[in-house]
Enzyme design. Structure first.
Site, mmCIF file in Angstrom:
data_model
loop_
_atom_site.group_PDB
_atom_site.id
_atom_site.type_symbol
_atom_site.label_atom_id
_atom_site.label_comp_id
_atom_site.label_asym_id
_atom_site.label_seq_id
_atom_site.Cartn_x
_atom_site.Cartn_y
_atom_site.Cartn_z
ATOM 1 N N CYS A 157 0.807 -1.225 0.000
ATOM 2 C CA CYS A 157 0.000 0.000 0.000
ATOM 3 C C CYS A 157 0.841 1.276 0.000
ATOM 4 O O CYS A 157 0.611 2.195 -0.798
ATOM 5 C CB CYS A 157 -0.951 -0.010 1.191
ATOM 6 S SG CYS A 157 -0.167 -0.464 2.760
ATOM 7 N N GLN A 184 1.096 5.746 8.672
ATOM 8 C CA GLN A 184 0.195 4.757 8.092
ATOM 9 C C GLN A 184 -0.981 4.412 8.999
ATOM 10 O O GLN A 184 -0.825 4.200 10.205
ATOM 11 C CB GLN A 184 0.982 3.496 7.726
ATOM 12 C CG GLN A 184 2.012 3.771 6.635
ATOM 13 C CD GLN A 184 2.826 2.558 6.247
ATOM 14 O OE1 GLN A 184 4.038 2.644 6.114
ATOM 15 N NE2 GLN A 184 2.177 1.414 6.044
ATOM 16 N N ARG A 243 3.231 3.766 12.271
ATOM 17 C CA ARG A 243 1.792 3.524 12.400
ATOM 18 C C ARG A 243 1.204 4.628 13.279
ATOM 19 O O ARG A 243 1.742 4.919 14.359
ATOM 20 C CB ARG A 243 1.534 2.162 13.033
ATOM 21 C CG ARG A 243 0.077 1.727 13.016
ATOM 22 C CD ARG A 243 -0.386 1.304 11.642
ATOM 23 N NE ARG A 243 0.175 0.022 11.240
ATOM 24 C CZ ARG A 243 0.056 -0.477 10.016
ATOM 25 N NH1 ARG A 243 -0.576 0.215 9.072
ATOM 26 N NH2 ARG A 243 0.581 -1.660 9.709
ATOM 27 N N HIS A 250 -3.145 6.476 4.303
ATOM 28 C CA HIS A 250 -1.700 6.585 4.548
ATOM 29 C C HIS A 250 -1.204 7.944 4.052
ATOM 30 O O HIS A 250 -1.479 8.339 2.912
ATOM 31 C CB HIS A 250 -0.936 5.492 3.796
ATOM 32 C CG HIS A 250 -1.089 4.118 4.363
ATOM 33 N ND1 HIS A 250 -1.779 3.846 5.520
ATOM 34 C CD2 HIS A 250 -0.615 2.917 3.915
ATOM 35 C CE1 HIS A 250 -1.726 2.544 5.763
ATOM 36 N NE2 HIS A 250 -1.035 1.962 4.806
#
EC number: 1.2.1.11
Length: 354
Positions: A157, A184, A243, A250
């Site tokens: 991704c 993300q 994260r 994202h």
């Protein structure tokens, strides 16, 4: 079926109950080219109606025409797969490694979101706006592996977000060095992937294998197909992945040093003009890059659904004292960065090769 209407291609989804599997279901439930006829998942889910087999957590209800379908085992010889030509894989990498070749041996075209085969030299790793010609590896794959089907992969991704923005820059100015810092969303780890107590009021500066994927996949995607092999692109790339407490979307800070030198306005111009598949009328396709001029955009909550989740939104394009330019890019990670990427690959393949 009305006169002149084309018959839809029958498709199935592996890993249909998970986060990305649910996105596949959303995208395929009323697709003009594909008819979703097979939903496969674990033995625990097999035999149940889809609405009972999965914990649905998308922003819209399970499609009416899908919710009562019965989930089947991940078995290419199951009767529900008999008439299926295309299979979309949302399997975890370890299961993809096992099951995807079994489906290819049965003559199925596997469009996979899994990482298991991305870097195999005979497996196309494709973003159709970037390197559609790499699909030619399919014939080499079939000859080498002795099957009639094929495995076609889309990238990680976060890689998709970066590479789509880098492609027009590379084509015009060349690339010398790229640094990417990601922020993300938690949906990239699946519903149970990141405990709430770990991510609330917090940031986690590590995502297993993510940085390595970004660095290796980018060079393959931007590489050149020559004599049946991909010659990796020749520029330096480094990534640092984090994260954050965002559900979907994202965000990436991208720093680029070009070979020819480039000003922010020039970068903005080549990105804005980048629209290589606009004449193909692919159902899932949207303008790849959308530029925002506001000083505080893009933002996940405001911009992740641009182009029905298929556009990369770019803003804050500006000069950098170390690199040439820097900018912020945003993608919807489970649509453009996952299920939507696989579906677009399949649409392009059907349009060009079937």
């Amino acid at each position: 079926m009305s006169k002149g209407e084309k018959m839809k291609i029958k498709v199935g989804v592996l890993g249909a109950t998970g986060s990305v599997g649910q996105r596949f279901v959303q995208l395929l439930a009323d697709h003009p080219m594909f008819e979703l006829t097979a939903l496969a998942a674990s033995e625990r889910s097999a035999g149940k109606k889809y609405k009972d087999a999965c914990y649905w957590f998308q922003d819209r209800d399970i499609p009416e025409n899908i919710k009562d379908m019965v989930v089947i085992p991940t078995d290419p010889k199951h009767e529900e797969f008999e008439d299926v030509d295309i299979v979309f894989s949302a399997l975890p990498s370890d299961l993809a490694k096992k099951f995807e070749p079994e489906f290819a041996k049965e003559g199925k075209l596997i469009f996979s979101n899994a990482s298991a085969y991305r870097m195999e030299e005979d497996v196309p790793l494709v973003i159709p706006e970037v390197n559609a010609d790499h699909l030619e590896l399919i014939e080499i794959q079939r000859e080498k592996r002795g099957w009639d089907g094929a495995i076609i992969t889309n990238p990680n991704c976060s890689t998709i977000c970066a590479v789509i923005t880098l492609k027009p820059i590379m084509d015009k100015f060349g690339l010398e060095a790229v640094f990417i810092a990601t922020m993300q969303a938690v949906s990239g780890a699946g519903y149970n992937g990141v405990p709430s107590m770990a991510i609330l009021d917090n940031l986690i500066p590590f995502i297993k294998n993510e940085e390595e994927k970004m660095q290796t996949e980018s060079l393959k995607l931007l590489g050149t197909l020559k004599d049946g092999k991909v010659e990796l692109a020749n520029f330096k790339i480094s990534a640092s992945c984090n994260r954050v407490a965002v559900i979907d979307g994202h965000t990436e800070s991208i720093f680029v040093k070009t070979k020819e030198g480039a000003e922010p306005e020039e970068i903005k111009e080549v990105m804005d003009k980048f629209d290589p598949l606009k004449d193909l009328n692919l159902p899932t396709y949207a303008k790849p890059i959308v530029i925002r001029e506001e000083i505080d955009r893009p933002q996940p909550r405001l911009d992740r659904n641009e182009g029905n989740g298929m556009s990369i939104v770019v803003g804050r394009i500006r000069k950098d004292p170390i690199f040439d330019v820097k900018y912020t890019a945003l993608e919807h990670n489970t649509i453009r960065g996952a299920a939507g990427a696989s579906v677009l690959n399949a649409e392009y393949f059907v349009k060009k090769y079937i």
